[in-house]
Each structure stands twice: as structure tokens, then as C-alpha cells.
Scaffold this active site. Sequence first.
Site, mmCIF file in Angstrom:
data_model
loop_
_atom_site.group_PDB
_atom_site.id
_atom_site.type_symbol
_atom_site.label_atom_id
_atom_site.label_comp_id
_atom_site.label_asym_id
_atom_site.label_seq_id
_atom_site.Cartn_x
_atom_site.Cartn_y
_atom_site.Cartn_z
ATOM 1 N N ASN A 105 38.941 31.530 42.210
ATOM 2 C CA ASN A 105 39.383 31.178 40.970
ATOM 3 C C ASN A 105 39.254 29.730 40.591
ATOM 4 O O ASN A 105 39.116 28.726 41.277
ATOM 5 C CB ASN A 105 40.937 31.203 40.972
ATOM 6 C CG ASN A 105 41.491 32.667 41.463
ATOM 7 O OD1 ASN A 105 40.543 33.642 41.434
ATOM 8 N ND2 ASN A 105 42.619 33.059 41.923
ATOM 9 N N HIS A 122 34.130 28.161 43.356
ATOM 10 C CA HIS A 122 33.715 28.387 41.769
ATOM 11 C C HIS A 122 33.755 27.253 40.822
ATOM 12 O O HIS A 122 33.726 27.440 39.802
ATOM 13 C CB HIS A 122 33.737 29.734 41.358
ATOM 14 C CG HIS A 122 33.436 30.710 42.113
ATOM 15 N ND1 HIS A 122 33.645 32.244 42.126
ATOM 16 C CD2 HIS A 122 32.584 30.801 43.284
ATOM 17 C CE1 HIS A 122 33.217 33.030 43.006
ATOM 18 N NE2 HIS A 122 32.276 32.267 43.581
ATOM 19 N N CYS A 133 22.964 15.721 32.932
ATOM 20 C CA CYS A 133 23.191 14.356 34.037
ATOM 21 C C CYS A 133 24.224 14.705 34.839
ATOM 22 O O CYS A 133 24.340 14.085 35.890
ATOM 23 C CB CYS A 133 23.360 13.186 33.118
ATOM 24 S SG CYS A 133 24.789 13.152 32.319
ATOM 25 N N SER A 192 37.969 41.859 44.691
ATOM 26 C CA SER A 192 37.358 42.933 44.660
ATOM 27 C C SER A 192 36.226 42.777 45.904
ATOM 28 O O SER A 192 35.700 43.708 46.221
ATOM 29 C CB SER A 192 36.671 43.305 43.399
ATOM 30 O OG SER A 192 35.633 42.217 43.105
HETATM 31 N N1 APR Z 1 47.695 41.237 43.290
HETATM 32 C C1 APR Z 1 46.708 41.287 44.013
HETATM 33 N N2 APR Z 1 45.563 41.882 43.791
HETATM 34 C C2 APR Z 1 45.498 42.181 42.409
HETATM 35 C C3 APR Z 1 46.497 42.147 41.556
HETATM 36 C C4 APR Z 1 47.811 41.611 42.159
HETATM 37 N N3 APR Z 1 48.860 41.524 41.241
HETATM 38 N N4 APR Z 1 46.198 42.461 40.190
HETATM 39 C C5 APR Z 1 44.802 42.895 40.501
HETATM 40 N N5 APR Z 1 44.369 42.673 41.685
HETATM 41 C C6 APR Z 1 43.095 42.982 42.351
HETATM 42 C C7 APR Z 1 42.095 44.031 41.802
HETATM 43 O O1 APR Z 1 42.722 45.257 42.333
HETATM 44 C C8 APR Z 1 41.024 43.423 41.947
HETATM 45 O O2 APR Z 1 40.371 43.983 43.235
HETATM 46 O O3 APR Z 1 42.367 41.910 41.874
HETATM 47 C C9 APR Z 1 40.870 42.070 42.156
HETATM 48 C C10 APR Z 1 40.296 41.184 41.086
HETATM 49 O O4 APR Z 1 38.900 41.376 41.195
HETATM 50 P P1 APR Z 1 37.922 40.965 40.124
HETATM 51 O O5 APR Z 1 38.559 40.968 38.756
HETATM 52 O O6 APR Z 1 36.528 41.219 40.634
HETATM 53 O O7 APR Z 1 38.069 39.216 40.484
HETATM 54 P P2 APR Z 1 37.405 38.418 41.728
HETATM 55 O O8 APR Z 1 37.119 39.345 42.983
HETATM 56 O O9 APR Z 1 37.928 37.214 41.940
HETATM 57 O O10 APR Z 1 35.773 38.335 41.284
HETATM 58 C C11 APR Z 1 34.999 37.245 41.885
HETATM 59 O O11 APR Z 1 33.425 37.191 40.250
HETATM 60 O O12 APR Z 1 33.171 37.256 37.971
HETATM 61 C C12 APR Z 1 33.014 36.505 39.044
HETATM 62 O O13 APR Z 1 33.307 34.387 39.313
HETATM 63 C C13 APR Z 1 34.011 35.305 38.925
HETATM 64 O O14 APR Z 1 35.035 34.369 40.672
HETATM 65 C C14 APR Z 1 34.940 35.669 40.171
HETATM 66 C C15 APR Z 1 34.282 36.574 41.107
#
Ligand code: APR
Length: 251
Positions: A105, A122, A133, A192
Site C-alpha cells: 500500500n 510500492h 533527476c 489478491s
Molecule cells: N479486509 C481484508 N481484505 C479485504 C477487505 C477487508 N476488509 N476488503 C477487500 N479485501 C481483499 C479483497 O478480497 C482482495 O483480495 O483485498 C484484496 C485487494 O486486492 P487488490 O485490489 O488486488 O489489491 P492488492 O492485492 O493490494 O494489489 C497489489 O497491485 O495494482 C497493483 O500496485 C498495486 O499494490 C497494488 C498491487
Amino acid sequence: MLQELETNTELKNALLNSSNVVILTGAGISAESGVPTFRDKEGLWKKYRPEELANADAFMQNPQLVWEWYQWRRRLIHDVKPNPGHYALAEMEKLYPNFTLVTQNVDGLHREAGSSNVVELHGNIRRNKCFDCGKFVEVPDLDLQETPKCESCGGLIRPDVVWFGEMLPADAINLAFNVSRACDLFISVGTSALVHPAASLPVMAMQGGAYVLEVNPNATAITPSVDHTFYAPSGEILPDIVKFVKENRNQ
Ligand code: APR
């Protein structure tokens, strides 16, 4: 109290007797603070395609669009606060001799909640730097629509986040690799587990013999391989886990 915490001896043992703990968080842990995730139904990537925005080519082709999108995201997170999940991890840090919080995050909410040992894989959306630069630049005006220019070299200013196709900060990812390989408890929270190299951290932990726990209301790419998944929002379950460890550790 969670049933599994009483009946699942492996889980109980991992939570109570581990010394080296690594947490990996994704956008899901900030969802209960009102920060949209990327891939959920209302996620950021439902409105935009990452290829259009979160990469250097998109920025060079249309710096204005990319800058405005990040300004919009910054305004969105400007007033959000950490939620009980963030605070629980800040508490959890004090319960283990070696504890590393690795986050994908960029919202800065873990530090705001009091976590100290935070590895930002990230980057951080609140920081800006020159695209040419690399000089860090303070841009306090969240409504600034014009992509600012670097005073030192005239380059365009961009958010200090890692875009698709870019290298992660070497010190951050190497530290994350090392602690994940060596830990005895790894907890994946709110991700995810699709985007590498962060998604390889739980696999490294498994290969190193760690107990791997997942907290996510939905199944993910690593659910089939982890030791246990709590299908619940992190803001609800993490405080319960911390309470359980506090009450039962060293018994
Ligand atoms: N508590 C826990 N998990 C949750 C909640 C919650 N309240 N609400 C949603 N989720 C879960 C969803 O089920 C999903 O699996 O959070 C996950 C979010 O997944 P993504 O949207 O893919 O986010 P993330 O895994 O952080 O993405 C990774 O992808 O786009 C790039 O750089 C960006 O850091 C990011 C990376």
C-alpha cells in the site's frame, strides 16, 4: 472469540510460539478506512486500466491525466484514518521479538497507526519526486491540476510510487525476501496475491517452513496453499487475533 483459535492447535502454536513474524498487507486492509482496492467490484481498476495510468509510458504520453488521477487518489486518502486492522498490526509488532510489516500500500496508514518497522514495497503516494533527476519534491496543494516541474532540472514531477514495469526499491524488496525466507509465521492480509514480486513472499515463507496464515473475506491465488485462511475483514479479525495472543502468550 474465533472458534479456530481454540480448536486449531497448529494455528494456535504458530501465533503463540513464533519469534520471527512477517506480515504482508495489500489494499484490502485499507478498505475499511474507505480507500478503494484495485480489483474488487468497486476497485480502482474497474474504472481505469492500470496500463493507462500506473506506468511511466502513460505518464510520458499524458502526464496531465496521470497527475490528476494521483491528485484525485491523494484527495481521497487525505481524510481517511487507519482502521482497527491497522491498529491491531501496530499492537502486534510489540508481541514478537522480530516483526516486519511489508506493505504494497502507498497510503501511509500503517505508520499513521503506529507501526514502526514498515517496508513500503510500492512507495508512498504522499511523496513526489522528479521523473528525470529523482529529487524529492514537496507538493502540498492537492488541487494542483498542472503537472509541476522540477526546480532543479525542469523535469516533470511524479508520485513516488512504483509503476507497472518499474523496479521496486532494492533495499525494500531484498529485506522483504530475506525476512520472508527466515520467518516462522507469515500473515498475508488483504491482498489478491497477484502482483509480483510481492506475491512471491508467501511462497518464500512456505518454502522456508513458515506457518502461513491469510486474512481475506475472499479466496485468493494463494488460498489453496496457505495453512489457514480467516475469511473475514481484517478490521474485524486482526483485533481478535491480537487479543488472543496477548491473553495466551507465555502460558
Ligand atoms: N479486509 C481484508 N481484505 C479485504 C477487505 C477487508 N476488509 N476488503 C477487500 N479485501 C481483499 C479483497 O478480497 C482482495 O483480495 O483485498 C484484496 C485487494 O486486492 P487488490 O485490489 O488486488 O489489491 P492488492 O492485492 O493490494 O494489489 C497489489 O497491485 O495494482 C497493483 O500496485 C498495486 O499494490 C497494488 C498491487
